[in-house]
Design a protein around this motif. Sequence first.
Motif, PDB file in Angstrom:
ATOM      1  N   HIS A  15       0.810  -1.220   0.000  1.00 34.25           N
ATOM      2  CA  HIS A  15       0.000   0.000   0.000  1.00 34.25           C
ATOM      3  C   HIS A  15       0.845   1.274   0.000  1.00 34.25           C
ATOM      4  CE1 HIS A  15      -3.029  -2.955   1.304  1.00 34.25           C
ATOM      5  NE2 HIS A  15      -3.878  -2.139   0.722  1.00 34.25           N
ATOM      6  N   PHE A  16       2.037   1.198   0.589  1.00 31.71           N
ATOM      7  CA  PHE A  16       2.894   2.379   0.723  1.00 31.71           C
ATOM      8  C   PHE A  16       4.333   2.027   0.335  1.00 31.71           C
ATOM      9  CE2 PHE A  16      -0.421   2.497   4.026  1.00 31.71           C
ATOM     10  CZ  PHE A  16      -1.094   3.675   3.683  1.00 31.71           C
ATOM     11  N   PRO A  17       4.591   1.778  -0.946  1.00 35.87           N
ATOM     12  CA  PRO A  17       5.944   1.360  -1.351  1.00 35.87           C
ATOM     13  C   PRO A  17       7.025   2.375  -0.983  1.00 35.87           C
ATOM     14  CG  PRO A  17       4.548   1.790  -3.270  1.00 35.87           C
ATOM     15  CD  PRO A  17       3.675   1.877  -2.072  1.00 35.87           C
ATOM     16  N   GLN A  18       6.649   3.636  -0.835  1.00 37.81           N
ATOM     17  CA  GLN A  18       7.613   4.679  -0.489  1.00 37.81           C
ATOM     18  C   GLN A  18       8.181   4.513   0.920  1.00 37.81           C
ATOM     19  OE1 GLN A  18       4.289   5.062  -0.640  1.00 37.81           O
ATOM     20  NE2 GLN A  18       3.573   6.563   0.876  1.00 37.81           N
ATOM     21  N   LEU A  19       7.605   3.633   1.733  1.00 41.37           N
ATOM     22  CA  LEU A  19       8.067   3.440   3.112  1.00 41.37           C
ATOM     23  C   LEU A  19       9.195   2.414   3.218  1.00 41.37           C
ATOM     24  CD1 LEU A  19       4.662   3.511   5.027  1.00 41.37           C
ATOM     25  CD2 LEU A  19       6.275   5.384   4.627  1.00 41.37           C
ATOM     26  N   GLU A  20       9.551   1.773   2.122  1.00 43.14           N
ATOM     27  CA  GLU A  20      10.590   0.735   2.161  1.00 43.14           C
ATOM     28  C   GLU A  20      11.895   1.259   2.755  1.00 43.14           C
ATOM     29  OE1 GLU A  20      13.361  -1.752  -0.930  1.00 43.14           O
ATOM     30  OE2 GLU A  20      11.248  -1.543  -1.438  1.00 43.14           O
ATOM     31  N   GLU A  21      12.366   2.382   2.274  1.00 44.41           N
ATOM     32  CA  GLU A  21      13.645   2.923   2.753  1.00 44.41           C
ATOM     33  C   GLU A  21      13.592   3.272   4.239  1.00 44.41           C
ATOM     34  OE1 GLU A  21      16.594   2.875   1.239  1.00 44.41           O
ATOM     35  OE2 GLU A  21      15.516   1.836  -0.370  1.00 44.41           O
ATOM     36  N   PHE A  30      16.588  -5.546   7.728  1.00 41.93           N
ATOM     37  CA  PHE A  30      15.559  -5.666   6.701  1.00 41.93           C
ATOM     38  C   PHE A  30      16.024  -5.124   5.351  1.00 41.93           C
ATOM     39  CE2 PHE A  30      13.062  -6.657  10.358  1.00 41.93           C
ATOM     40  CZ  PHE A  30      12.133  -7.559   9.882  1.00 41.93           C
ATOM     41  N   GLU A  31      17.322  -4.907   5.218  1.00 41.38           N
ATOM     42  CA  GLU A  31      17.929  -4.567   3.930  1.00 41.38           C
ATOM     43  C   GLU A  31      17.529  -5.607   2.886  1.00 41.38           C
ATOM     44  OE1 GLU A  31      20.437  -2.567   1.248  1.00 41.38           O
ATOM     45  OE2 GLU A  31      20.254  -1.996   3.354  1.00 41.38           O
ATOM     46  N   ASN A  32      17.280  -6.821   3.329  1.00 42.77           N
ATOM     47  CA  ASN A  32      16.893  -7.909   2.431  1.00 42.77           C
ATOM     48  C   ASN A  32      15.560  -7.657   1.720  1.00 42.77           C
ATOM     49  OD1 ASN A  32      19.189  -9.379   3.047  1.00 42.77           O
ATOM     50  ND2 ASN A  32      18.198 -10.413   4.762  1.00 42.77           N
ATOM     51  N   LEU A  33      14.818  -6.634   2.151  1.00 44.35           N
ATOM     52  CA  LEU A  33      13.564  -6.321   1.471  1.00 44.35           C
ATOM     53  C   LEU A  33      13.807  -5.946   0.011  1.00 44.35           C
ATOM     54  CD1 LEU A  33      11.691  -4.213   4.177  1.00 44.35           C
ATOM     55  CD2 LEU A  33      11.125  -6.513   3.388  1.00 44.35           C
ATOM     56  N   LEU A  66       6.160   5.830  10.408  1.00 35.74           N
ATOM     57  CA  LEU A  66       5.592   5.385   9.131  1.00 35.74           C
ATOM     58  C   LEU A  66       4.214   5.995   8.888  1.00 35.74           C
ATOM     59  CD1 LEU A  66       6.657   1.620   9.254  1.00 35.74           C
ATOM     60  CD2 LEU A  66       7.777   3.499   8.011  1.00 35.74           C
ATOM     61  N   ARG A  67       3.419   6.098   9.936  1.00 36.67           N
ATOM     62  CA  ARG A  67       2.084   6.698   9.799  1.00 36.67           C
ATOM     63  C   ARG A  67       2.193   8.155   9.354  1.00 36.67           C
ATOM     64  NH1 ARG A  67      -2.385   3.948  12.022  1.00 36.67           N
ATOM     65  NH2 ARG A  67      -3.438   5.916  12.413  1.00 36.67           N
ATOM     66  N   ARG A  68       3.141   8.896   9.934  1.00 39.18           N
ATOM     67  CA  ARG A  68       3.331  10.297   9.518  1.00 39.18           C
ATOM     68  C   ARG A  68       3.675  10.374   8.033  1.00 39.18           C
ATOM     69  NH1 ARG A  68       5.819  10.600  14.557  1.00 39.18           N
ATOM     70  NH2 ARG A  68       7.883  10.306  13.653  1.00 39.18           N
ATOM     71  N   LEU A  69       4.614   9.520   7.593  1.00 38.14           N
ATOM     72  CA  LEU A  69       5.033   9.528   6.187  1.00 38.14           C
ATOM     73  C   LEU A  69       3.897   9.112   5.248  1.00 38.14           C
ATOM     74  CD1 LEU A  69       8.599   7.989   6.616  1.00 38.14           C
ATOM     75  CD2 LEU A  69       8.036  10.361   5.993  1.00 38.14           C
ATOM     76  N   ALA A  70       2.967   8.304   5.754  1.00 40.66           N
ATOM     77  CA  ALA A  70       1.831   7.843   4.943  1.00 40.66           C
ATOM     78  C   ALA A  70       0.619   8.762   5.082  1.00 40.66           C
ATOM     79  CB  ALA A  70       1.454   6.420   5.346  1.00 40.66           C
ATOM     80  N   GLY A  71       0.753   9.821   5.882  1.00 35.31           N
ATOM     81  CA  GLY A  71      -0.351  10.761   6.052  1.00 35.31           C
ATOM     82  C   GLY A  71      -1.426  10.286   7.007  1.00 35.31           C
ATOM     83  N   GLN A  72      -1.072   9.384   7.928  1.00 33.07           N
ATOM     84  CA  GLN A  72      -2.028   8.894   8.910  1.00 33.07           C
ATOM     85  C   GLN A  72      -1.736   9.524  10.270  1.00 33.07           C
ATOM     86  OE1 GLN A  72      -1.975   4.577   8.932  1.00 33.07           O
ATOM     87  NE2 GLN A  72      -2.465   4.458   6.759  1.00 33.07           N
TER      88      GLN A  72
END
Length: 174
Positions: A15-21, A30-33, A66-72
């Motif tokens: 849902h939020f691919p931009q959160l990977e980094e 989790f670099e393995n992601l 993560l919620r802040r970055l996703a606008g939640q």
Amino acid sequence: MEITPKSKIHDVLTHFPQLEEEIIRAAPPFENLRNPLLRRTAARLATLEQAARIGGLNPLELVNRLRRLAGQPELTRTMDLPSPADIPPASADDPDWVRGEPQFVIDGNQLLARGEVPLNHINQLLAQLEEGRSILLITDFEPLPMIESIQKQNRKVYHKLDGQNPHRHLTYFG
């Protein structure tokens, strides 16, 4: 999709691919992601809570980042995450298997308020439950349909009222 500590990394990244980094920064293992095969396997199993602990972070801090970055909006501990202080100590009347700290604690009232089904969460967590550990469901009602459903799966179930708050039901699954 609402981001919570119990959210699977795979679901968050779908849902939020931009959160990977940000997840990798928070928990370098989790670099393995970045590896598509590992992303399809490990990310389906690991929750944000687990990633935070692996990264040495407070799960609520990671989730809120993560919620802040996703606008939640941010979660608060008192509303969204039962703390260890919320769990009354076991009594001599409790079965041995519920006397240790539960592996998972679910606030059933919060899930229902968000339109989610606590039984779905319990079933997911049962698959991850370690031997000799339990899941604690906290509600303001006796969750009879959930109890019956889990008992039909030949799982242990123990229910009691909280001795400090007679309107709070504590249901353990093992």
